[in-house]
Design a protein around this motif. Structure first.
Motif, PDB file in Angstrom:
ATOM      1  N   LEU A   1       0.805  -1.215   0.000  1.00 52.20           N
ATOM      2  CA  LEU A   1       0.000   0.000   0.000  1.00 52.20           C
ATOM      3  C   LEU A   1       0.837   1.263   0.000  1.00 52.20           C
ATOM      4  CD1 LEU A   1      -2.745  -1.066   2.571  1.00 52.20           C
ATOM      5  CD2 LEU A   1      -2.935  -0.982   0.077  1.00 52.20           C
ATOM      6  N   LEU A   2       2.130   1.145   0.264  1.00 57.55           N
ATOM      7  CA  LEU A   2       2.971   2.336   0.318  1.00 57.55           C
ATOM      8  C   LEU A   2       3.145   2.950  -1.064  1.00 57.55           C
ATOM      9  CD1 LEU A   2       5.849   1.292   2.735  1.00 57.55           C
ATOM     10  CD2 LEU A   2       4.131   3.052   3.141  1.00 57.55           C
ATOM     11  N   PRO A   3       3.101   4.284  -1.179  1.00 57.52           N
ATOM     12  CA  PRO A   3       3.392   4.922  -2.457  1.00 57.52           C
ATOM     13  C   PRO A   3       4.871   4.846  -2.771  1.00 57.52           C
ATOM     14  CG  PRO A   3       3.053   6.581  -0.756  1.00 57.52           C
ATOM     15  CD  PRO A   3       2.733   5.252  -0.140  1.00 57.52           C
ATOM     16  N   ALA A   4       5.203   5.131  -4.006  1.00 58.27           N
ATOM     17  CA  ALA A   4       6.598   5.038  -4.451  1.00 58.27           C
ATOM     18  C   ALA A   4       7.501   5.943  -3.628  1.00 58.27           C
ATOM     19  CB  ALA A   4       6.690   5.390  -5.927  1.00 58.27           C
ATOM     20  N   ARG A   5       7.014   7.142  -3.261  1.00 61.37           N
ATOM     21  CA  ARG A   5       7.868   8.086  -2.552  1.00 61.37           C
ATOM     22  C   ARG A   5       8.253   7.550  -1.178  1.00 61.37           C
ATOM     23  NH1 ARG A   5       5.429  13.951  -2.386  1.00 61.37           N
ATOM     24  NH2 ARG A   5       4.257  12.947  -4.056  1.00 61.37           N
ATOM     25  N   ALA A   6       7.302   6.857  -0.502  1.00 59.32           N
ATOM     26  CA  ALA A   6       7.591   6.339   0.832  1.00 59.32           C
ATOM     27  C   ALA A   6       8.605   5.219   0.784  1.00 59.32           C
ATOM     28  CB  ALA A   6       6.298   5.850   1.476  1.00 59.32           C
ATOM     29  N   LEU A   7       8.700   4.545  -0.352  1.00 62.14           N
ATOM     30  CA  LEU A   7       9.669   3.467  -0.490  1.00 62.14           C
ATOM     31  C   LEU A   7      11.046   3.981  -0.898  1.00 62.14           C
ATOM     32  CD1 LEU A   7       7.390   0.903  -2.318  1.00 62.14           C
ATOM     33  CD2 LEU A   7       8.381   0.617  -0.053  1.00 62.14           C
ATOM     34  N   GLY A   8      11.187   5.292  -1.006  1.00 61.92           N
ATOM     35  CA  GLY A   8      12.477   5.840  -1.410  1.00 61.92           C
ATOM     36  C   GLY A   8      12.665   5.836  -2.918  1.00 61.92           C
ATOM     37  N   LEU A   9      11.584   5.537  -3.672  1.00 62.64           N
ATOM     38  CA  LEU A   9      11.678   5.549  -5.122  1.00 62.64           C
ATOM     39  C   LEU A   9      11.391   6.951  -5.623  1.00 62.64           C
ATOM     40  CD1 LEU A   9       9.739   2.238  -5.641  1.00 62.64           C
ATOM     41  CD2 LEU A   9      12.188   2.551  -5.767  1.00 62.64           C
ATOM     42  N   GLY A  10      12.041   7.332  -6.717  1.00 64.38           N
ATOM     43  CA  GLY A  10      12.000   8.717  -7.158  1.00 64.38           C
ATOM     44  C   GLY A  10      10.665   9.136  -7.731  1.00 64.38           C
ATOM     45  N   ALA A  11      10.061  10.167  -7.157  1.00 61.06           N
ATOM     46  CA  ALA A  11       8.890  10.796  -7.753  1.00 61.06           C
ATOM     47  C   ALA A  11       9.372  11.886  -8.692  1.00 61.06           C
ATOM     48  CB  ALA A  11       7.986  11.373  -6.670  1.00 61.06           C
ATOM     49  N   LEU A  12       8.637  12.096  -9.763  1.00 61.76           N
ATOM     50  CA  LEU A  12       9.025  13.102 -10.737  1.00 61.76           C
ATOM     51  C   LEU A  12       8.705  14.490 -10.190  1.00 61.76           C
ATOM     52  CD1 LEU A  12       8.300  12.834 -14.547  1.00 61.76           C
ATOM     53  CD2 LEU A  12       8.173  15.007 -13.364  1.00 61.76           C
ATOM     54  N   ASN A  13       9.687  15.370 -10.205  1.00 64.08           N
ATOM     55  CA  ASN A  13       9.489  16.758  -9.787  1.00 64.08           C
ATOM     56  C   ASN A  13       9.052  17.557 -11.004  1.00 64.08           C
ATOM     57  OD1 ASN A  13       9.536  19.345  -8.817  1.00 64.08           O
ATOM     58  ND2 ASN A  13      11.686  19.329  -8.181  1.00 64.08           N
ATOM     59  N   THR A  14       7.756  17.761 -11.136  1.00 61.32           N
ATOM     60  CA  THR A  14       7.220  18.421 -12.326  1.00 61.32           C
ATOM     61  C   THR A  14       7.572  19.906 -12.401  1.00 61.32           C
ATOM     62  OG1 THR A  14       5.113  18.807 -11.191  1.00 61.32           O
ATOM     63  CG2 THR A  14       5.313  16.782 -12.493  1.00 61.32           C
ATOM     64  N   GLU A  15       8.055  20.466 -11.293  1.00 60.44           N
ATOM     65  CA  GLU A  15       8.422  21.879 -11.281  1.00 60.44           C
ATOM     66  C   GLU A  15       9.864  22.108 -11.732  1.00 60.44           C
ATOM     67  OE1 GLU A  15       6.153  24.170 -10.710  1.00 60.44           O
ATOM     68  OE2 GLU A  15       4.702  22.553 -10.438  1.00 60.44           O
ATOM     69  N   GLN A  16      10.648  21.050 -11.811  1.00 60.46           N
ATOM     70  CA  GLN A  16      12.067  21.190 -12.149  1.00 60.46           C
ATOM     71  C   GLN A  16      12.276  21.099 -13.652  1.00 60.46           C
ATOM     72  OE1 GLN A  16      14.678  18.575  -9.998  1.00 60.46           O
ATOM     73  NE2 GLN A  16      16.346  18.775 -11.475  1.00 60.46           N
ATOM     74  N   GLU A  17      13.037  22.024 -14.205  1.00 52.81           N
ATOM     75  CA  GLU A  17      13.381  21.958 -15.617  1.00 52.81           C
ATOM     76  C   GLU A  17      14.436  20.879 -15.851  1.00 52.81           C
ATOM     77  OE1 GLU A  17      14.575  25.685 -17.293  1.00 52.81           O
ATOM     78  OE2 GLU A  17      12.528  26.121 -17.952  1.00 52.81           O
ATOM     79  N   ALA A  18      14.473  20.389 -17.080  1.00 50.82           N
ATOM     80  CA  ALA A  18      15.441  19.355 -17.449  1.00 50.82           C
ATOM     81  C   ALA A  18      16.182  19.806 -18.699  1.00 50.82           C
ATOM     82  CB  ALA A  18      14.742  18.027 -17.691  1.00 50.82           C
ATOM     83  N   SER A  19      17.365  19.234 -18.900  1.00 52.44           N
ATOM     84  CA  SER A  19      18.138  19.561 -20.095  1.00 52.44           C
ATOM     85  C   SER A  19      18.024  18.421 -21.094  1.00 52.44           C
ATOM     86  CB  SER A  19      19.609  19.808 -19.746  1.00 52.44           C
ATOM     87  OG  SER A  19      20.221  18.612 -19.291  1.00 52.44           O
ATOM     88  N   LEU A  20      17.846  18.781 -22.351  1.00 52.22           N
ATOM     89  CA  LEU A  20      17.803  17.814 -23.438  1.00 52.22           C
ATOM     90  C   LEU A  20      18.859  18.197 -24.458  1.00 52.22           C
ATOM     91  CD1 LEU A  20      16.539  15.484 -25.101  1.00 52.22           C
ATOM     92  CD2 LEU A  20      14.984  17.200 -26.086  1.00 52.22           C
ATOM     93  N   THR A  21      19.718  17.240 -24.790  1.00 53.60           N
ATOM     94  CA  THR A  21      20.732  17.454 -25.818  1.00 53.60           C
ATOM     95  C   THR A  21      20.462  16.498 -26.965  1.00 53.60           C
ATOM     96  OG1 THR A  21      22.398  18.108 -24.184  1.00 53.60           O
ATOM     97  CG2 THR A  21      23.199  17.446 -26.356  1.00 53.60           C
ATOM     98  N   ILE A  22      20.315  17.058 -28.168  1.00 55.79           N
ATOM     99  CA  ILE A  22      20.150  16.255 -29.380  1.00 55.79           C
ATOM    100  C   ILE A  22      21.504  16.144 -30.050  1.00 55.79           C
ATOM    101  CG2 ILE A  22      19.012  16.057 -31.618  1.00 55.79           C
ATOM    102  CD1 ILE A  22      16.717  17.700 -30.485  1.00 55.79           C
ATOM    103  N   SER A  23      21.964  14.911 -30.242  1.00 56.32           N
ATOM    104  CA  SER A  23      23.254  14.659 -30.881  1.00 56.32           C
ATOM    105  C   SER A  23      23.006  14.150 -32.296  1.00 56.32           C
ATOM    106  CB  SER A  23      24.042  13.629 -30.071  1.00 56.32           C
ATOM    107  OG  SER A  23      25.257  13.306 -30.729  1.00 56.32           O
TER     108      SER A  23
END
Length: 319
Positions: free
Chosen positions: A20-42
């Motif tokens: 019944l535990l959510p992913a965050r309680a198990l120490g698994l990474g929840a997505l931070n929707t407020e954080q920007e990410a970098s994308l590099t196209i090679s």
């Protein structure tokens, strides 16, 4: 015996709690929707960087903290089968959406040309992005790069964390710059309607795009066997095909050699909506999701409980 039952009950209770535990309680990474990410196209042909190739990015869907995707307003009118899509499905979806964004003149969320190293870098909000580019000519070759979909950030199945620095290398085909003056293209309609032929429209409208502009419009029907050939087309252009949307059908457009295959799948009324998806979708280039982890932990505890019961039982027999 009573103690064995008590231990078993405790472990089974713990197992239930873990499930019944959510992913965050198990120490698994929840997505931070407020954080920007970098994308590099090679963009590289072996060791040769493709310089000055422009890529456009379109935000197709936005995720929640669990990675579930909801189509953006710009793409909400398209039939997006995001839930449970496999690798071939992502390719087909990218190809289909490329034609529509070009036909409708949708504005990209971002765009940039590759530098001297063949790299184009972006800072982006979290989301599922469509990457498109036109033909690129360099060193006597014409490069045609396939559109693709990529999730930013990407999910790392090994660490169970979201990676906010993502690099992708789209696939391409190259050909000598000197081409025959003309070429031939074909379009073929395929129906996947589970015998619901009575629901098919009598005709459909297909548009041929040249470098993003509508070049020709044709009608497919039973009389022409739902197919059409274009001959004597001028070479050196990027060609796409789109279909005017059909109510009650989803569309998938793929290219096989010189043939565009337009597949319409009948949507039965009982089908639930896929936006937002009912479970975390299989994202392109993101690996596996976290959901098996609590199941495995619970299974491990169950095995421990069974082992303890067996040991207690064995000890009783020895006495």
């Amino acid at each position: 015996m009573k103690r064995s039952k008590r231990i078993t009950a405790i472990l089974l209770g713990l197992m239930t709690l873990i499930l019944l535990l959510p992913a965050r309680a198990l120490g698994l990474g929840a997505l931070n929707t407020e954080q920007e990410a970098s994308l590099t196209i090679s963009s590289q042909d072996g060791d040769i960087p493709l310089v000055g190739q422009r890529f456009d990015l379109y935000l197709v869907a936005e995720p929640d903290e669990n990675g579930q995707l909801t189509a953006t307003e710009q793409f909400r009118n398209f039939d997006l089968n995001i839930d449970g899509t496999d690798e071939d499905g992502w390719k087909a979806l990218a190809s289909t959406l490329e034609g529509y964004v070009l036909r409708d003149g949708l504005a990209p969320a971002a765009g940039a040309a590759t530098d001297e190293q063949g790299l184009a870098a972006f800072q982006l909000p979290c989301g599922l992005y469509l990457i498109t580019t036109g033909l690129h000519t360099q060193n006597g070759l014409i490069y045609e790069t396939a559109p693709c979909l990529t999730m930013v950030p990407a999910f790392d199945s090994d660490s169970g964390e979201w990676l906010y620095e993502v690099t992708v290398q789209p696939k391409f085909e190259s050909a000598p710059e000197e081409q025959p003056e003309t070429e031939t293209l074909k379009v073929l309609k395929v129906w996947e309607d589970d015998g619901n032929k009575d629901n098919r429209p009598r005709k459909i409208t297909i548009q041929l795009l040249r470098d993003g502009e509508v070049y020709d419009t044709v009608t497919l029907n039973a009389e022409n066997n739902w197919r059409y050939d274009w001959t004597d087309l001028e070479s050196g252009h990027k060609w796409n095909v789109t279909e005017q949307e059909q109510e009650g059908y989803s569309v998938k457009i793929t290219r096989e050699g010189i043939t565009f295959v337009v597949t319409n799948t009948y949507k039965t009324p009982s089908n639930p909506p896929v936006n937002p998806p009912s479970k975390p979708p299989k994202l392109p280039q993101t690996g596996q999701y976290w959901w098996p982890v609590p199941v495995l932990l619970a299974s491990g505890l169950l095995l421990v409980a069974v082992g303890l019961v067996r040991r207690r039982g064995g000890a009783g027999h020895e006495r």
